[in-house]
Design a protein around this motif. Sequence first.
Motif, PDB file in Angstrom:
ATOM      1  N   ALA A  18       1.044  -1.489  -0.225  1.00 31.57           N
ATOM      2  CA  ALA A  18      -0.202  -0.200   0.202  1.00 31.57           C
ATOM      3  C   ALA A  18       0.778   1.376  -0.222  1.00 31.57           C
ATOM      4  O   ALA A  18       0.368   2.396  -0.799  1.00 31.57           O
ATOM      5  N   ILE A  19       1.559   1.068   0.648  1.00 32.19           N
ATOM      6  CA  ILE A  19       3.029   1.977   1.171  1.00 32.19           C
ATOM      7  C   ILE A  19       3.572   2.787  -0.572  1.00 32.19           C
ATOM      8  O   ILE A  19       4.191   3.683  -1.616  1.00 32.19           O
ATOM      9  N   GLU A  20       3.867   1.205  -1.067  1.00 34.28           N
ATOM     10  CA  GLU A  20       4.862   1.672  -2.781  1.00 34.28           C
ATOM     11  C   GLU A  20       3.314   2.302  -3.401  1.00 34.28           C
ATOM     12  O   GLU A  20       4.081   3.184  -4.566  1.00 34.28           O
ATOM     13  N   ALA A  21       2.019   1.568  -3.443  1.00 32.29           N
ATOM     14  CA  ALA A  21       1.311   2.126  -4.547  1.00 32.29           C
ATOM     15  C   ALA A  21       1.320   3.860  -4.193  1.00 32.29           C
ATOM     16  O   ALA A  21       0.775   4.145  -5.207  1.00 32.29           O
ATOM     17  N   ALA A  22       1.099   4.138  -2.575  1.00 29.02           N
ATOM     18  CA  ALA A  22       1.163   5.629  -2.760  1.00 29.02           C
ATOM     19  C   ALA A  22       2.080   6.364  -3.374  1.00 29.02           C
ATOM     20  O   ALA A  22       1.528   7.636  -3.865  1.00 29.02           O
ATOM     21  N   VAL A  23       3.584   5.679  -3.616  1.00 26.20           N
ATOM     22  CA  VAL A  23       4.282   6.164  -4.313  1.00 26.20           C
ATOM     23  C   VAL A  23       4.165   6.170  -5.541  1.00 26.20           C
ATOM     24  O   VAL A  23       4.112   7.621  -6.281  1.00 26.20           O
ATOM     25  N   GLU A  91      10.968  -0.506   8.968  1.00 22.74           N
ATOM     26  CA  GLU A  91      10.770  -0.856   7.894  1.00 22.74           C
ATOM     27  C   GLU A  91      10.256   0.134   6.332  1.00 22.74           C
ATOM     28  O   GLU A  91      10.457   0.406   5.297  1.00 22.74           O
ATOM     29  N   VAL A  92       8.744   0.729   6.902  1.00 19.67           N
ATOM     30  CA  VAL A  92       8.415   1.904   6.176  1.00 19.67           C
ATOM     31  C   VAL A  92       9.002   2.839   6.234  1.00 19.67           C
ATOM     32  O   VAL A  92       9.232   3.741   5.418  1.00 19.67           O
ATOM     33  N   MET A  93      10.021   3.344   7.169  1.00 17.61           N
ATOM     34  CA  MET A  93      10.237   4.161   7.275  1.00 17.61           C
ATOM     35  C   MET A  93      11.739   4.397   6.449  1.00 17.61           C
ATOM     36  O   MET A  93      12.287   5.265   5.455  1.00 17.61           O
ATOM     37  N   ASP A  94      12.284   3.387   6.541  1.00 21.11           N
ATOM     38  CA  ASP A  94      14.032   3.158   5.318  1.00 21.11           C
ATOM     39  C   ASP A  94      13.277   3.404   3.610  1.00 21.11           C
ATOM     40  O   ASP A  94      13.756   3.900   3.232  1.00 21.11           O
ATOM     41  N   ALA A  96      10.047   4.682   3.241  1.00 16.70           N
ATOM     42  CA  ALA A  96      10.040   6.073   2.361  1.00 16.70           C
ATOM     43  C   ALA A  96      10.197   8.049   2.248  1.00 16.70           C
ATOM     44  O   ALA A  96      10.471   8.242   1.712  1.00 16.70           O
ATOM     45  N   LYS A  97      11.736   6.941   3.111  1.00 15.26           N
ATOM     46  CA  LYS A  97      12.896   8.623   3.039  1.00 15.26           C
ATOM     47  C   LYS A  97      13.407   8.541   1.939  1.00 15.26           C
ATOM     48  O   LYS A  97      13.279   7.833   0.967  1.00 15.26           O
ATOM     49  N   GLY A  98      13.108  10.130   1.431  1.00 16.42           N
ATOM     50  CA  GLY A  98      13.280  10.954   0.160  1.00 16.42           C
ATOM     51  C   GLY A  98      12.247   9.978  -0.939  1.00 16.42           C
ATOM     52  O   GLY A  98      12.526  10.788  -1.863  1.00 16.42           O
ATOM     53  N   LYS A  99      10.956   9.939  -0.794  1.00 14.86           N
ATOM     54  CA  LYS A  99       9.938   8.968  -1.826  1.00 14.86           C
ATOM     55  C   LYS A  99       8.746   9.202  -1.909  1.00 14.86           C
ATOM     56  O   LYS A  99       8.199   9.926  -2.111  1.00 14.86           O
ATOM     57  N   ASP A 125      16.305   9.331  13.974  1.00 17.45           N
ATOM     58  CA  ASP A 125      17.073   7.936  13.998  1.00 17.45           C
ATOM     59  C   ASP A 125      17.453   8.133  12.133  1.00 17.45           C
ATOM     60  O   ASP A 125      18.764   8.060  11.750  1.00 17.45           O
ATOM     61  N   TYR A 126      16.393   8.639  11.715  1.00 18.77           N
ATOM     62  CA  TYR A 126      16.255   8.507  10.060  1.00 18.77           C
ATOM     63  C   TYR A 126      16.503   9.920   9.737  1.00 18.77           C
ATOM     64  O   TYR A 126      16.889  10.067   8.056  1.00 18.77           O
ATOM     65  N   GLY A 127      16.768  11.064  10.513  1.00 19.47           N
ATOM     66  CA  GLY A 127      17.023  12.208   9.888  1.00 19.47           C
ATOM     67  C   GLY A 127      15.567  12.870   9.008  1.00 19.47           C
ATOM     68  O   GLY A 127      15.988  13.549   8.360  1.00 19.47           O
ATOM     69  N   MET A 128      14.111  12.090   9.629  1.00 19.24           N
ATOM     70  CA  MET A 128      12.829  12.450   8.516  1.00 19.24           C
ATOM     71  C   MET A 128      12.544  13.159   9.831  1.00 19.24           C
ATOM     72  O   MET A 128      10.775  13.310   9.296  1.00 19.24           O
ATOM     73  N   GLU A 129      12.818  14.359  10.158  1.00 17.32           N
ATOM     74  CA  GLU A 129      11.628  15.503  10.617  1.00 17.32           C
ATOM     75  C   GLU A 129      10.432  16.246   9.982  1.00 17.32           C
ATOM     76  O   GLU A 129       9.901  16.355   9.618  1.00 17.32           O
ATOM     77  N   ASP A 130      11.444  16.338   8.703  1.00 17.06           N
ATOM     78  CA  ASP A 130      11.187  17.524   7.338  1.00 17.06           C
ATOM     79  C   ASP A 130      10.380  16.610   6.892  1.00 17.06           C
ATOM     80  O   ASP A 130       9.064  17.218   5.709  1.00 17.06           O
TER      81      ASP A 130
END
Length: 202
Positions: A18-23, A91-94, A96-99, A125-130
Motif C-alpha cells: 500500500a505504501i509502494e502504491a501510494a508512491v 521498514e516503512v521509514m527505510d 519512504a525516506k526521500g520518496k 534516527d532516520y533524519g526524517m523530521e521534515d
Amino acid sequence: ITAHRGSSKTAPENTMAAIEAAVEELADYAEIDVQESSDGYLVLCHDSSLKRVAGIKRNVSELTFDQLMELDVGSWFSPEFAGEKIPTLEEVMDYAKGKINLNIEIKNAGSGSRMPEMVLKLIEDYGMEDQCVVTSTALKYLVRIKELNPDIKTGYIISAAYGRYYEEDSIDFISLRSSFVTARLVTLAHESGKEIHAWTVN
C-alpha cells in the motif's frame, strides 16, 4: 493529498504494498497507523484486533513480533496479495525516506505507553523530521513529543468539532472529519496558526 493507510483502495491497508502504491500514484503523504507488539516493536495496523485483516481474534498488543510476522494480512483484500506481512514502522521509514511523506498516527494505548518517544526516536534516527508528521487521538502523546522536539509537526485527530482545541500549543494542525469542516472553523484555526486536514475525501 494523503493516501489513507497507504493506497488502501489499490492494496491491503497498512502494508508495504500500500505504501509502494501510494508512491506510484504520486500521493503527497501516506497515512499509517502504528501500534506496539507485546515485546516492544512498532508495527502497522489500524484496528486493535487482527480479526478483520488477519482472521484471528487477537489484539496486536498481545502478540510478539515473531507471532505477528507469521500472519497473512493480504489475502482478505485479494488473492493477489496473499502472504503480505505486517510491516514495522522502521521498514516503512527505510523505504519512504526521500520518496513520500508520512503521517504517522499513534494509536491510543493509554498513558503508560512509550510509543510517542519510540516513534520520535525513529524519526530522528532516520533524519526524517521534515518528512513526517505525527498524529493521534491522544493529545497527551502529542504534548510529550513536542516537549522533546518542538520542531516535529503534530496533528490532533478529533471526531467532533467541539471546544477550542485549535488553541492548544502542542498541535500544528487539526485532523477532522470532512463533514465537520466549516468556513468559521477554518478561520478560527488559521487565526490560531493551525491548519485543518480533512478526512476522508476521495
